[in-house]
Design an enzyme around this catalytic site. Structure first.
Site, PDB file in Angstrom:
ATOM      1  N   CYS A 174     -60.349 -43.450  18.304  1.00 20.89           N
ATOM      2  CA  CYS A 174     -59.102 -43.597  18.084  1.00 20.89           C
ATOM      3  C   CYS A 174     -59.203 -43.304  16.700  1.00 20.89           C
ATOM      4  O   CYS A 174     -58.400 -42.637  15.987  1.00 20.89           O
ATOM      5  CB  CYS A 174     -58.424 -44.318  18.065  1.00 20.89           C
ATOM      6  SG  CYS A 174     -57.717 -45.816  17.853  1.00 20.89           S
TER       7      CYS A 174
ATOM      8  N   CYS B  14     -62.012 -47.746  14.223  1.00 23.50           N
ATOM      9  CA  CYS B  14     -62.375 -47.694  15.822  1.00 23.50           C
ATOM     10  C   CYS B  14     -63.108 -45.936  15.865  1.00 23.50           C
ATOM     11  O   CYS B  14     -63.177 -45.199  16.006  1.00 23.50           O
ATOM     12  CB  CYS B  14     -61.245 -47.410  16.826  1.00 23.50           C
ATOM     13  SG  CYS B  14     -61.614 -47.088  18.461  1.00 23.50           S
TER      14      CYS B  14
ATOM     15  N   CYS C 105     -57.365 -49.725  21.745  1.00 23.85           N
ATOM     16  CA  CYS C 105     -58.216 -48.601  22.804  1.00 23.85           C
ATOM     17  C   CYS C 105     -59.343 -49.266  24.155  1.00 23.85           C
ATOM     18  O   CYS C 105     -59.273 -48.756  25.033  1.00 23.85           O
ATOM     19  CB  CYS C 105     -59.528 -47.816  22.501  1.00 23.85           C
ATOM     20  SG  CYS C 105     -58.351 -46.524  21.102  1.00 23.85           S
TER      21      CYS C 105
ATOM     22  N   ASP D 159     -21.447   1.897  12.201  1.00 21.55           N
ATOM     23  CA  ASP D 159     -21.936   2.266  10.916  1.00 21.55           C
ATOM     24  C   ASP D 159     -21.183   1.112   9.380  1.00 21.55           C
ATOM     25  O   ASP D 159     -20.441   0.684   9.823  1.00 21.55           O
ATOM     26  CB  ASP D 159     -21.885   3.506  11.250  1.00 21.55           C
ATOM     27  CG  ASP D 159     -23.449   4.286  12.321  1.00 21.55           C
ATOM     28  OD1 ASP D 159     -23.337   3.441  13.086  1.00 21.55           O
ATOM     29  OD2 ASP D 159     -21.969   4.911  13.048  1.00 21.55           O
TER      30      ASP D 159
ATOM     31  N   CYS E  38     -61.555 -50.229  18.844  1.00 26.62           N
ATOM     32  CA  CYS E  38     -60.778 -51.711  18.337  1.00 26.62           C
ATOM     33  C   CYS E  38     -60.002 -51.895  19.506  1.00 26.62           C
ATOM     34  O   CYS E  38     -59.807 -51.308  20.884  1.00 26.62           O
ATOM     35  CB  CYS E  38     -59.791 -50.080  18.229  1.00 26.62           C
ATOM     36  SG  CYS E  38     -58.734 -49.429  18.576  1.00 26.62           S
TER      37      CYS E  38
END
Length: 531
Positions: free
Chosen positions: A116, A113, A24, A348, A21
């Site tokens: 990616c 793509c 990228c 306690d 793509c």
């Protein structure tokens, strides 16, 4: 596309031809301009085609004039190329030209793509961002900024490596190089694109220090299939974990990629990577608010109420506790997932806490509501106090995580004041106990009491009784007021715990003594601030 230069042409050509793509491609061209990544995918594809076309035209024009000398700068930049790598004009050879522009655009359009897996395509669009924001808004959190995080399928690291190795081989043939560390990281590029869209849709800024996190978890159905060769090559990197559905976690894959030899990787995975069969799935959108901390002091008026739930072998012994009486209201108002209760010591079940009370703090995990005015906190305190006559809370306030450390620091350093009702087997007169008023800084050696030995390690602890004052009641009873070092076991100091605490009231009076009632009158920790 002004961010690209001549040296980027072979990268653009190769990646376009293999189904990568546009965004990228920009990453592998080491483009650092955030704005460029935000351009629509179609526009970026057209810009890349225009870039290649213009460069092709320049080459065609340059080829008409063979007399022109080669560019000196190009020769200097690519000194790694040997004489055999240069053509007869002294220029670098070219990889085969990219397909016809329209054909490449058509072959890439609509395809997932190969690097990616669609993260920088489908999941950067406005429709996806709106879906994320709808989920955030429906979760009903209070926030004034956000930090965005993303969890990616582990095989993205494999595909990134494959794309880089494919480019590396082609670039080497051209006498060029591409450093892996210069490639823009996928997560970084994705955040560059997503941040402004999320910010606009949510109406608040993105801030790396924000306590409110929005995260998107992506998955891919072919993760195990694509990573399987790594498990064969590096089996020690992949170990089953109870809370993980697959051994192919992101960290395990990265570790294996660091370990595997380049030639082994090339044998088992196509470089550059082939086109995937499927797009990524956005599994879930998660929201998380940083913890909120509330502090105050509590008084406990019941002798039948533990500080925390009293459960033994899965069976509840008493119906409630200090922790639950306070946390129920805080959890409801802050709309938190869970809480963690802490205090400056504990009493306690049969001991009351009087005076100014005992400091406590509560961490509220992943609260939906985080903003409270002082008046709202006051009303919350009143609601707690009106709900039970067993406890009362004061000085309820919002504090920081760091401030809670001051409460813990004071536990061992500060003093505590007690009032004990004591019984003796032999009759006593006032003068028999009067000497206790003069005892100062009495040093005790206390072995871990028998009653807590099941949950605390056996040890001998040295503790101090700073002061005592006695109040005679009758021949067998007196009240003793003590100021002690924090951590002193008062009950054991009275009856001796079968000689495990020395000295003790019994040994000091030379008779058997036992404690009937004990009250904490003050916990001298100057925190939280009084309101």
């Amino acid at each position: 596309m002004s961010s690209l230069t001549e040296k980027d042409k072979p990268i653009v050509q190769l990646l376009l031809n293999t189904g990568t793509c546009p965004r990228c491609i920009l990453r592998f061209c080491c483009v650092g301009s955030q704005m460029l990544y935000r351009h629509p995918d179609k526009d970026l594809m057209k810009d890349l085609q225009d870039f290649l076309k213009k460069n092709q035209e320049k080459e065609d024009t340059a080829g008409l004039d063979a007399a022109d000398p080669p560019c000196k700068r190009m020769r200097l930049e690519h000194t790694e190329a040997g004489p055999d790598d240069l053509n007869h004009n002294g220029a670098l050879p070219q990889i085969p030209s990219v397909k016809d522009g329209n054909a490449t655009t058509e072959s890439s359009a609509g395809k997932v793509c190969n690097v990616c897996l669609g993260i920088l395509q489908e999941f950067c669009e406005a429709d996806f961002v709106k879906k994320v924001c709808q989920k955030v808004n429906s979760a009903d959190y209070q926030f004034s900024s956000f930090v965005f995080s993303v969890s990616l399928p582990p095989q993205l690291s494999v595909r990134e490596r494959a794309a880089w190795l494919g480019l590396k081989q082609e670039m080497r043939n051209l006498g060029l190089s591409l450093a892996k560390d210069d490639i823009v990281q996928l997560k970084e590029a994705y955040k560059w694109i997503i941040h402004p869209q999320l910010s606009e849709e949510l109406g608040v800024p993105a801030d790396g220090k924000s306590l409110f996190e929005v995260s998107v978890v992506f998955a891919h159905p072919e993760t195990d299939e694509e990573c399987h060769f790594l498990a064969t090559a590096c089996p020690d990197c992949f170990k089953p974990a109870k809370n993980k559905q697959s051994v192919f976690t992101r960290m395990a894959v990265i570790k294996a990629l660091e370990k595997i030899k380049e030639e082994d990787f090339l044998k088992h995975f196509p470089c550059p990577p082939s086109s995937p069969k499927n797009l990524c799935d956005a599994l879930e959108v998660q929201c998380n608010n940083g913890a909120v901390f509330v502090a105050g002091r509590y008084n406990k008026y019941s002798r039948n109420l533990p500080q925390t739930p009293w459960i033994i072998d899965g069976e509840r012994k008493l119906e409630s506790s200090v922790e639950e009486l306070i946390s129920g209201h805080l959890m409801a108002e802050f709309k938190a997932d869970s809480f963690n209760f802490s205090s400056s010591g504990r009493e306690d079940v049969d001991v009351r806490t009087l005076g100014n009370g005992r400091p406590f703090a509560m961490e509220l995990v992943n609260p939906r509501r985080i903003h409270f005015t002082a008046e709202e906190m006051k009303r919350l305190q009143q609601a707690i106090n009106s709900s039970s006559d067993k406890i009362q809370v004061r000085d309820l306030q919002l504090v920081t995580r760091e401030a809670i450390g001051r409460m813990k620091e004071g536990e061992e350093e500060k003093t505590k004041t007690y009032s004990a009702l004591i019984w003796t087997d032999k009759a006593i007169q006032r003068e028999d106990i009067a000497f206790l008023d003069d005892v100062k800084e009495l040093r005790l050696e206390q072995k871990t009491p028998l009653r807590v030995l099941h949950r605390r390690p056996l040890a001998v602890r040295c503790r101090l009784i700073h002061t005592m004052s006695s109040e005679y009641l009758d021949e067998h009873h007196f009240r003793l007021h003590l100021k002690t070092q924090a951590g002193t076991y008062i009950k054991e100091f009275v009856h001796g715990d079968f000689g495990r605490t020395k000295p003790n009231i019994g040994s000091l009076l030379n008779r058997t003594a036992d404690i009937l009632e004990l009250d904490v009158e003050s916990v001298d920790v100057d925190w939280p601030p009084s309101l």
